[in-house]
Write a protein that holds these residues in place. Structure first.
Motif, PDB file in Angstrom:
ATOM      1  N   ILE A   1       0.840  -1.195   0.000  1.00 42.50           N
ATOM      2  CA  ILE A   1       0.000   0.000   0.000  1.00 42.50           C
ATOM      3  C   ILE A   1       0.881   1.253   0.000  1.00 42.50           C
ATOM      4  O   ILE A   1       0.590   2.234  -0.694  1.00 42.50           O
ATOM      5  CB  ILE A   1      -0.952  -0.016   1.210  1.00 42.50           C
ATOM      6  N   THR A   2       1.966   1.206   0.759  1.00 44.16           N
ATOM      7  CA  THR A   2       2.915   2.329   0.774  1.00 44.16           C
ATOM      8  C   THR A   2       3.516   2.534  -0.614  1.00 44.16           C
ATOM      9  O   THR A   2       3.699   3.675  -1.056  1.00 44.16           O
ATOM     10  CB  THR A   2       4.035   2.054   1.789  1.00 44.16           C
ATOM     11  N   LEU A   3       3.799   1.444  -1.293  1.00 45.34           N
ATOM     12  CA  LEU A   3       4.367   1.534  -2.638  1.00 45.34           C
ATOM     13  C   LEU A   3       3.388   2.206  -3.595  1.00 45.34           C
ATOM     14  O   LEU A   3       3.783   3.057  -4.403  1.00 45.34           O
ATOM     15  CB  LEU A   3       4.750   0.142  -3.141  1.00 45.34           C
TER      16      LEU A   3
ATOM     17  N   THR B   1       8.143  14.908  -6.154  1.00 43.18           N
ATOM     18  CA  THR B   1       8.446  13.849  -7.120  1.00 43.18           C
ATOM     19  C   THR B   1       9.681  13.069  -6.700  1.00 43.18           C
ATOM     20  O   THR B   1       9.701  11.833  -6.744  1.00 43.18           O
ATOM     21  CB  THR B   1       8.646  14.453  -8.524  1.00 43.18           C
ATOM     22  N   TYR B   2      10.719  13.772  -6.274  1.00 44.07           N
ATOM     23  CA  TYR B   2      11.947  13.096  -5.833  1.00 44.07           C
ATOM     24  C   TYR B   2      11.701  12.271  -4.566  1.00 44.07           C
ATOM     25  O   TYR B   2      12.167  11.131  -4.464  1.00 44.07           O
ATOM     26  CB  TYR B   2      13.070  14.091  -5.586  1.00 44.07           C
ATOM     27  N   LEU B   3      10.979  12.836  -3.625  1.00 46.71           N
ATOM     28  CA  LEU B   3      10.682  12.087  -2.404  1.00 46.71           C
ATOM     29  C   LEU B   3       9.784  10.889  -2.689  1.00 46.71           C
ATOM     30  O   LEU B   3       9.946   9.826  -2.094  1.00 46.71           O
ATOM     31  CB  LEU B   3      10.033  13.005  -1.359  1.00 46.71           C
ATOM     32  N   GLY B   4       8.844  11.045  -3.600  1.00 43.19           N
ATOM     33  CA  GLY B   4       7.990   9.924  -3.991  1.00 43.19           C
ATOM     34  C   GLY B   4       8.774   8.816  -4.674  1.00 43.19           C
ATOM     35  O   GLY B   4       8.537   7.635  -4.440  1.00 43.19           O
ATOM     36  N   ALA B   5       9.719   9.199  -5.527  1.00 45.38           N
ATOM     37  CA  ALA B   5      10.562   8.194  -6.187  1.00 45.38           C
ATOM     38  C   ALA B   5      11.439   7.470  -5.172  1.00 45.38           C
ATOM     39  O   ALA B   5      11.602   6.239  -5.245  1.00 45.38           O
ATOM     40  CB  ALA B   5      11.422   8.853  -7.259  1.00 45.38           C
ATOM     41  N   LEU B   6      11.983   8.213  -4.214  1.00 47.15           N
ATOM     42  CA  LEU B   6      12.787   7.580  -3.167  1.00 47.15           C
ATOM     43  C   LEU B   6      11.930   6.639  -2.317  1.00 47.15           C
ATOM     44  O   LEU B   6      12.344   5.520  -2.006  1.00 47.15           O
ATOM     45  CB  LEU B   6      13.449   8.641  -2.282  1.00 47.15           C
TER      46      LEU B   6
ATOM     47  N   LEU C   1       2.487   9.623  -5.633  1.00 41.42           N
ATOM     48  CA  LEU C   1       3.164  10.880  -5.308  1.00 41.42           C
ATOM     49  C   LEU C   1       4.266  11.184  -6.320  1.00 41.42           C
ATOM     50  O   LEU C   1       4.424  12.329  -6.758  1.00 41.42           O
ATOM     51  CB  LEU C   1       3.762  10.822  -3.904  1.00 41.42           C
ATOM     52  N   ALA C   2       5.009  10.154  -6.722  1.00 44.95           N
ATOM     53  CA  ALA C   2       6.104  10.365  -7.667  1.00 44.95           C
ATOM     54  C   ALA C   2       5.578  10.723  -9.049  1.00 44.95           C
ATOM     55  O   ALA C   2       6.208  11.495  -9.778  1.00 44.95           O
ATOM     56  CB  ALA C   2       6.977   9.114  -7.748  1.00 44.95           C
ATOM     57  N   GLY C   3       4.422  10.197  -9.420  1.00 49.03           N
ATOM     58  CA  GLY C   3       3.882  10.461 -10.752  1.00 49.03           C
ATOM     59  C   GLY C   3       2.987  11.673 -10.825  1.00 49.03           C
ATOM     60  O   GLY C   3       2.595  12.098 -11.906  1.00 49.03           O
ATOM     61  N   GLY C   4       2.637  12.239  -9.693  1.00 49.22           N
ATOM     62  CA  GLY C   4       1.747  13.395  -9.677  1.00 49.22           C
ATOM     63  C   GLY C   4       2.481  14.684 -10.007  1.00 49.22           C
ATOM     64  O   GLY C   4       3.699  14.733 -10.142  1.00 49.22           O
ATOM     65  N   GLU C   5       1.707  15.721 -10.142  1.00 48.50           N
ATOM     66  CA  GLU C   5       2.283  17.027 -10.441  1.00 48.50           C
ATOM     67  C   GLU C   5       2.251  17.892  -9.187  1.00 48.50           C
ATOM     68  O   GLU C   5       1.620  18.931  -9.140  1.00 48.50           O
ATOM     69  CB  GLU C   5       1.513  17.675 -11.581  1.00 48.50           C
TER      70      GLU C   5
END
Length: 91
Positions: free
Chosen positions: A42-44, A60-65, A50-54
């Motif tokens: 679920i976290t993933l 975006t960087y924190l979401g990718a991490l 979050l990483a794909g949103g605007e």
């Protein structure tokens, strides 16, 4: 001011999580890990959204991490669970 509250919640959750995991008997470890893997899944999903949103470059960087770390947690958890369950199979 909200950063202090968030830091307090983080510290409290680390302490409570450590105390809960430390007191789990060995027979319940595998089901508990399976539940933790579901929560990490679920976290993933949240991290990917979050990483794909605007929401901005930092988000975006924190979401990718977060997606990267959650993926490591999910894959590692399933590998450990599979290895533990293989110990109980008849040879």
């Amino acid at each position: 001011m909200t950063a202090i509250y968030l830091l307090f919640i983080l510290m409290l959750s680390i302490f409570v999580g450590f105390e809960l995991i430390r007191k789990v008997p060995a027979t319940l470890h595998t089901p508990l890990m399976s539940g933790a893997n579901a929560i990490s899944g679920i976290t993933l999903i949240g991290a990917l959204s979050l990483a794909g949103g605007e929401s901005g470059q930092l988000a975006t960087y924190l979401g990718a991490l977060a997606a990267f770390l959650a993926t490591i947690n999910v894959v590692g958890g399933y590998l450990v669970t599979d290895r533990m369950l293989a110990m109980f199979k008849k040879k």
